[in-house]
Design a protein around this motif. Structure first.
Motif, mmCIF file in Angstrom:
data_model
loop_
_atom_site.group_PDB
_atom_site.id
_atom_site.type_symbol
_atom_site.label_atom_id
_atom_site.label_comp_id
_atom_site.label_asym_id
_atom_site.label_seq_id
_atom_site.Cartn_x
_atom_site.Cartn_y
_atom_site.Cartn_z
ATOM 1 N N MET A 164 1.094 -1.482 -0.121
ATOM 2 C CA MET A 164 -0.086 -0.236 -0.035
ATOM 3 C C MET A 164 0.541 1.428 0.082
ATOM 4 S SD MET A 164 -3.342 -1.363 2.824
ATOM 5 C CE MET A 164 -3.372 0.605 3.476
ATOM 6 N N GLY A 165 1.393 1.779 -1.353
ATOM 7 C CA GLY A 165 2.258 3.118 -0.860
ATOM 8 C C GLY A 165 1.501 4.212 -1.216
ATOM 9 N N ILE A 166 1.650 5.009 -0.753
ATOM 10 C CA ILE A 166 0.504 6.324 -0.966
ATOM 11 C C ILE A 166 1.589 6.949 -2.114
ATOM 12 C CG2 ILE A 166 0.134 8.145 0.550
ATOM 13 C CD1 ILE A 166 0.141 6.562 3.396
ATOM 14 N N ASN A 167 1.104 7.545 -2.880
ATOM 15 C CA ASN A 167 0.664 8.423 -3.485
ATOM 16 C C ASN A 167 1.360 10.390 -3.143
ATOM 17 O OD1 ASN A 167 1.135 6.559 -5.666
ATOM 18 N ND2 ASN A 167 -0.658 7.257 -6.689
ATOM 19 N N LYS A 168 2.636 10.742 -3.334
ATOM 20 C CA LYS A 168 3.427 11.687 -3.111
ATOM 21 C C LYS A 168 2.860 12.388 -4.412
ATOM 22 C CE LYS A 168 6.184 11.091 0.557
ATOM 23 N NZ LYS A 168 7.731 11.670 0.973
ATOM 24 N N PHE A 169 1.854 13.855 -3.642
ATOM 25 C CA PHE A 169 1.570 14.868 -4.263
ATOM 26 C C PHE A 169 2.353 15.957 -5.202
ATOM 27 C CE2 PHE A 169 -0.096 19.215 -5.605
ATOM 28 C CZ PHE A 169 -1.073 19.204 -6.491
ATOM 29 N N ASP A 170 3.446 15.555 -6.287
ATOM 30 C CA ASP A 170 4.614 17.123 -6.366
ATOM 31 C C ASP A 170 4.447 18.053 -7.500
ATOM 32 O OD1 ASP A 170 7.225 16.310 -7.022
ATOM 33 O OD2 ASP A 170 7.156 15.304 -9.346
ATOM 34 N N VAL A 171 4.458 18.948 -7.061
ATOM 35 C CA VAL A 171 4.202 20.138 -7.454
ATOM 36 C C VAL A 171 4.667 20.489 -8.588
ATOM 37 C CG1 VAL A 171 4.346 22.444 -6.925
ATOM 38 C CG2 VAL A 171 3.390 20.490 -4.576
ATOM 39 N N LYS A 172 6.600 19.801 -8.887
ATOM 40 C CA LYS A 172 7.037 19.946 -9.923
ATOM 41 C C LYS A 172 6.608 19.565 -10.978
ATOM 42 C CE LYS A 172 11.673 20.884 -7.200
ATOM 43 N NZ LYS A 172 13.070 20.860 -7.212
ATOM 44 N N LYS A 173 6.214 18.686 -10.301
ATOM 45 C CA LYS A 173 5.608 17.329 -11.482
ATOM 46 C C LYS A 173 4.773 18.504 -12.351
ATOM 47 C CE LYS A 173 4.837 12.866 -13.743
ATOM 48 N NZ LYS A 173 4.619 11.830 -12.950
ATOM 49 N N LEU A 174 3.514 18.992 -11.584
ATOM 50 C CA LEU A 174 2.228 19.423 -12.018
ATOM 51 C C LEU A 174 2.567 20.698 -12.988
ATOM 52 C CD1 LEU A 174 -0.519 19.552 -12.170
ATOM 53 C CD2 LEU A 174 -1.007 20.565 -9.644
ATOM 54 N N LEU A 175 3.739 21.077 -12.513
ATOM 55 C CA LEU A 175 3.994 22.557 -12.658
ATOM 56 C C LEU A 175 4.797 23.526 -13.715
ATOM 57 C CD1 LEU A 175 5.739 25.118 -9.815
ATOM 58 C CD2 LEU A 175 3.400 25.173 -10.651
ATOM 59 N N ASN A 176 5.446 21.544 -14.283
ATOM 60 C CA ASN A 176 6.115 21.159 -15.393
ATOM 61 C C ASN A 176 4.471 20.976 -16.770
ATOM 62 O OD1 ASN A 176 8.090 22.237 -15.703
ATOM 63 N ND2 ASN A 176 8.898 20.446 -14.422
ATOM 64 N N ASP A 177 3.160 20.170 -16.047
ATOM 65 C CA ASP A 177 2.257 19.700 -17.544
ATOM 66 C C ASP A 177 1.477 20.706 -17.783
ATOM 67 O OD1 ASP A 177 0.954 17.894 -17.792
ATOM 68 O OD2 ASP A 177 -0.109 17.651 -16.300
ATOM 69 N N LYS A 178 1.922 20.825 -19.426
ATOM 70 C CA LYS A 178 1.163 21.221 -20.263
ATOM 71 C C LYS A 178 -0.138 21.251 -20.198
ATOM 72 C CE LYS A 178 4.620 21.250 -23.379
ATOM 73 N NZ LYS A 178 4.999 21.348 -24.782
ATOM 74 N N LYS A 179 -1.280 20.486 -19.602
ATOM 75 C CA LYS A 179 -2.142 19.849 -19.436
ATOM 76 C C LYS A 179 -3.620 20.817 -18.356
ATOM 77 C CE LYS A 179 -2.729 15.898 -21.106
ATOM 78 N NZ LYS A 179 -3.051 14.088 -21.068
ATOM 79 N N PHE A 180 -1.951 21.084 -17.051
ATOM 80 C CA PHE A 180 -2.633 22.088 -16.035
ATOM 81 C C PHE A 180 -2.305 23.152 -16.420
ATOM 82 C CE2 PHE A 180 -0.448 24.853 -12.772
ATOM 83 C CZ PHE A 180 -1.782 24.649 -11.642
ATOM 84 N N TRP A 181 -1.707 23.734 -16.867
ATOM 85 C CA TRP A 181 -1.723 25.323 -17.736
ATOM 86 C C TRP A 181 -2.534 25.334 -18.867
ATOM 87 C CZ3 TRP A 181 0.801 28.775 -14.638
ATOM 88 C CH2 TRP A 181 1.522 28.255 -13.934
ATOM 89 N N PHE A 182 -2.574 24.335 -19.813
ATOM 90 C CA PHE A 182 -3.695 24.812 -20.284
ATOM 91 C C PHE A 182 -5.970 24.935 -19.858
ATOM 92 C CE2 PHE A 182 -7.514 23.234 -23.066
ATOM 93 C CZ PHE A 182 -7.410 23.888 -24.931
ATOM 94 N N ALA A 183 -5.523 23.864 -18.825
ATOM 95 C CA ALA A 183 -6.648 23.799 -17.527
ATOM 96 C C ALA A 183 -6.944 25.316 -17.156
ATOM 97 C CB ALA A 183 -6.841 22.927 -17.128
#
Length: 63
Positions: free
Chosen positions: A1-20
């Motif tokens: 049971m691994g807990i997924n950490k929220f990775d902010v750096k990965k989110l900020l580099n994601d083009k889908k995030f900026w488009f949304a």
């Protein structure tokens, strides 16, 4: 049971995030603009046209 950490750096580099984010901001601005136009229309219906509008209409009718 691994807990997924929220990775902010990965989110900020994601083009889908900026488009949304852009799309949400654009939709909010459009809604605000439409509300402003609706207020302008209701003001004109309530108080009629101003003297400047009447003078402009009279000067264009003379042409």
């Amino acid at each position: 049971m691994g807990i997924n950490k929220f990775d902010v750096k990965k989110l900020l580099n994601d083009k889908k995030f900026w488009f949304a984010s852009f799309l949400i901001g654009w939709a909010a601005a459009l809604q605000g603009h439409m509300m402003w136009l609706q207020r302008q229309d209701s003001f004109k219906q309530k108080f009629g046209t101003t003297l400047d509008d009447q003078n402009t209409n009279e000067s264009t009718e003379e042409l």
